[in-house]
Design a protein around this motif. Sequence first.
Motif, mmCIF file in Angstrom:
data_model
loop_
_atom_site.group_PDB
_atom_site.id
_atom_site.type_symbol
_atom_site.label_atom_id
_atom_site.label_comp_id
_atom_site.label_asym_id
_atom_site.label_seq_id
_atom_site.Cartn_x
_atom_site.Cartn_y
_atom_site.Cartn_z
ATOM 1 N N SER A 121 4.117 -5.905 1.667
ATOM 2 C CA SER A 121 3.727 -5.955 0.488
ATOM 3 C C SER A 121 2.309 -6.201 0.329
ATOM 4 C CB SER A 121 4.237 -6.981 -0.565
ATOM 5 O OG SER A 121 4.060 -6.926 -1.927
ATOM 6 N N ALA A 122 1.152 -5.521 -0.335
ATOM 7 C CA ALA A 122 -0.307 -5.759 -0.366
ATOM 8 C C ALA A 122 -0.624 -5.426 -1.906
ATOM 9 C CB ALA A 122 -0.757 -4.672 0.518
ATOM 10 N N VAL A 123 -1.823 -6.066 -2.276
ATOM 11 C CA VAL A 123 -2.272 -6.189 -3.390
ATOM 12 C C VAL A 123 -3.683 -6.172 -3.144
ATOM 13 C CG1 VAL A 123 -2.539 -8.676 -3.595
ATOM 14 C CG2 VAL A 123 -2.506 -7.138 -5.710
ATOM 15 N N TYR A 124 -4.527 -5.315 -4.277
ATOM 16 C CA TYR A 124 -6.110 -5.282 -4.530
ATOM 17 C C TYR A 124 -6.376 -5.834 -5.599
ATOM 18 C CZ TYR A 124 -10.551 -3.447 -5.142
ATOM 19 O OH TYR A 124 -12.098 -3.340 -5.613
ATOM 20 N N LEU A 125 -6.987 -6.936 -5.812
ATOM 21 C CA LEU A 125 -7.495 -7.911 -6.916
ATOM 22 C C LEU A 125 -9.042 -7.453 -7.185
ATOM 23 C CD1 LEU A 125 -5.733 -10.952 -5.896
ATOM 24 C CD2 LEU A 125 -4.789 -9.335 -7.637
ATOM 25 N N PRO A 126 -9.251 -6.662 -8.100
ATOM 26 C CA PRO A 126 -10.630 -6.254 -8.350
ATOM 27 C C PRO A 126 -11.414 -7.521 -9.137
ATOM 28 C CG PRO A 126 -9.438 -4.780 -9.804
ATOM 29 C CD PRO A 126 -8.493 -5.752 -8.810
ATOM 30 N N LEU A 127 -12.821 -7.398 -9.164
ATOM 31 C CA LEU A 127 -13.171 -8.557 -10.048
ATOM 32 C C LEU A 127 -13.631 -7.883 -11.248
ATOM 33 C CD1 LEU A 127 -13.554 -11.624 -9.320
ATOM 34 C CD2 LEU A 127 -16.096 -11.021 -8.295
ATOM 35 N N GLY A 166 -16.192 -3.220 -1.163
ATOM 36 C CA GLY A 166 -15.438 -2.180 -0.290
ATOM 37 C C GLY A 166 -14.413 -2.557 0.446
ATOM 38 N N ASP A 167 -13.381 -3.537 -0.110
ATOM 39 C CA ASP A 167 -12.373 -3.843 0.466
ATOM 40 C C ASP A 167 -11.163 -3.113 0.325
ATOM 41 O OD1 ASP A 167 -13.832 -6.095 0.287
ATOM 42 O OD2 ASP A 167 -12.136 -7.562 -0.529
ATOM 43 N N TRP A 168 -10.534 -2.988 1.324
ATOM 44 C CA TRP A 168 -9.114 -1.965 1.192
ATOM 45 C C TRP A 168 -8.014 -2.621 2.147
ATOM 46 C CZ3 TRP A 168 -12.137 -1.111 5.213
ATOM 47 C CH2 TRP A 168 -11.695 -0.918 6.474
ATOM 48 N N TYR A 169 -6.857 -1.857 1.896
ATOM 49 C CA TYR A 169 -5.667 -2.296 2.656
ATOM 50 C C TYR A 169 -5.128 -0.704 2.926
ATOM 51 C CZ TYR A 169 -2.800 -1.913 -1.337
ATOM 52 O OH TYR A 169 -2.069 -1.576 -2.388
ATOM 53 N N ASP A 170 -4.270 -0.924 3.913
ATOM 54 C CA ASP A 170 -3.428 0.434 4.344
ATOM 55 C C ASP A 170 -2.276 0.291 5.096
ATOM 56 O OD1 ASP A 170 -2.955 3.049 3.925
ATOM 57 O OD2 ASP A 170 -4.477 3.803 5.455
ATOM 58 N N ALA A 171 -1.369 0.991 4.909
ATOM 59 C CA ALA A 171 0.076 0.735 5.559
ATOM 60 C C ALA A 171 0.425 2.276 5.821
ATOM 61 C CB ALA A 171 0.933 -0.282 4.865
ATOM 62 N N MET A 223 -8.033 5.585 -2.571
ATOM 63 C CA MET A 223 -8.036 5.284 -1.043
ATOM 64 C C MET A 223 -6.857 4.217 -0.864
ATOM 65 S SD MET A 223 -10.254 7.082 0.531
ATOM 66 C CE MET A 223 -9.867 8.287 -0.500
ATOM 67 N N LEU A 224 -6.322 3.409 -1.602
ATOM 68 C CA LEU A 224 -5.269 2.643 -1.243
ATOM 69 C C LEU A 224 -3.940 3.588 -1.395
ATOM 70 C CD1 LEU A 224 -6.104 -0.448 -3.605
ATOM 71 C CD2 LEU A 224 -6.776 -0.050 -1.142
ATOM 72 N N PRO A 225 -2.977 3.085 -0.458
ATOM 73 C CA PRO A 225 -1.843 3.857 -0.429
ATOM 74 C C PRO A 225 -1.026 3.875 -1.694
ATOM 75 C CG PRO A 225 -1.696 1.844 0.867
ATOM 76 C CD PRO A 225 -2.976 1.864 0.402
ATOM 77 N N ALA A 226 -0.705 5.048 -2.152
ATOM 78 C CA ALA A 226 0.216 5.084 -3.628
ATOM 79 C C ALA A 226 1.584 4.181 -3.392
ATOM 80 C CB ALA A 226 0.227 6.541 -4.006
ATOM 81 N N GLU A 227 2.029 4.255 -2.481
ATOM 82 C CA GLU A 227 3.125 3.368 -1.987
ATOM 83 C C GLU A 227 3.353 3.061 -0.598
ATOM 84 O OE1 GLU A 227 7.306 5.450 -1.646
ATOM 85 O OE2 GLU A 227 6.208 6.092 -3.834
#
Lengths: 429, 117
Positions: free
Chosen positions: A204-210, A218-223, A190-194
Amino acid sequence: MPRWRVAGGALAGLLLGGASAVAAWRWVRAVAEVARDSAEQRLEDAQRLAGFASWEYDLATATMRFSRQLSAIVGVDHVVGSFAAAGAHVHPDDIARVRAARDDLVARHKPFTLEFRLVRRDGRVLDILSSGEAVRDESGRVVRLWGTIHDVTEQRAAERAAREAARRAEQTRAELEVEHQALQMFQRAMLPAELPRLGTVDVSAVYLPLAERIDIGGDWYDAFGLPDGRLALAVGDVTGHDLRAATVMGQVRNAVRAYATEHPDPGAVLARVNTLLARLPELDLVTMLYGVYDPIGHELVWSNAGHPPPLLRRGDTATLLTLEGGLLLGVVPDGESYPEHRLRLGPGDSVLWYTDGIVDHRSIDPAEALERLRRAYARAPGGAAELLGSVSTEMLANGPREDDVCLLVLRRAAEPANVVRDRREFAVS
Amino acid sequence: MATPRTPLLVEQLTGELNGGTVLRIHGELDISTAEQLRHAVAPHLAAGGRLVLDLSRVTFCDSTGLAVLVGFHKRLAALGGGLELYAPVQRVQHLLMITGLNRVFPVHAAGEESPTR
């Protein structure tokens, strides 16, 4: 106590002879019987309490004697029998081993310790731990064989139950791990591949799982690029940490892309996502920042639906943009409006969007954590990627997190771009 | 995973606030206590009307806790009632403000028409 010691006492009595000898014999016998009875009773009591029993085989009389406790364990009422009879209750599958050990003891006086199953007359099967050895007199001659049996049925049952519980726990853990991996794959998908690459602005974006948590957020970012050449940005958080949260996140993320492509204004996109969510049968709540950036005019327009406020970095200062927002998404179906805010980024200016996992910890005052984030952002160096790396490293070094985190930085290049790019370059490809 | 860090306690206070039932909650509202809270409050939702939750003893609330409160509000609102919150601690106030939920439930400050007996 063994009976031959009583026989020895009788012999001593007979040798004394005469009336006094008779009296002495009676006394000796009475004392011996009391001693024997109480010693036997104590031994029986001890055996009963300890859950073990003993047997002995007198070679002179070829008599097998069970302690009463052994009779109780095996479920028979006799206390004297033959060696052959003693094997009669051994489980058929174990009889060969028991016989071999017995024969070794009888023929070669070789001691044994072995475990076997015993079938009681009432049909119950017991786990028995048994040992046997030869007993020698002073001259070294073997006079009897003796041994103990220990009823270890409950102990073995507990061990088997523990093994089974451990196996089931491992199976459950493995199943959860599979689910966790599936969720993580879904989340990553679901997160953008690039991220869109533009000349005048860095995203720039990052997802930091625990890592230590089996469930995920259910956190996400998109651009993504819009048809008009502008750049759409989103950071959001769905209530819950399960498959449902992950699927709602996927739906919202795709809905935002669809609505934004048709009509990208932030207030309109959030209002439509809210209507969509509030009409789902389950109560799913989402907080979200959504905005559109114009890489020519350098204007960011954004709206906030119940999400923690963005930060602006300008020069060496970072400021919280605590501007009026709308309600988090999914509470009320209609009529909720999401005010739009506008901000023009100067060269080198950046904004930081984040999810609350970066500041939300029950042991820390949230205002203090937010202030720490603001300071970390204010002194972080470099472009978008360096800013992001520096902020996340500093914030994560401050003890444990309780939740997943998404961070997104949008930064206008410090130097004017050498090439003024055409808008078409940012269009959806 | 869902073992409460602290036990959740819900006590019904005698008397009413503005004609509503008052429940005082003690503990933390998160994924580990959400089901307990739903279960404890459910009997007070069936009749609709106004329900006041005294949050002065709630030390922590996350988005799962908020979702439970929103669920209560929706149940009550459907029956013509509503949820009100009393004296949330600062971090809960902060969360209600960020999410905009302070505009959905009336939030009473501590001391303002105290619901205590």
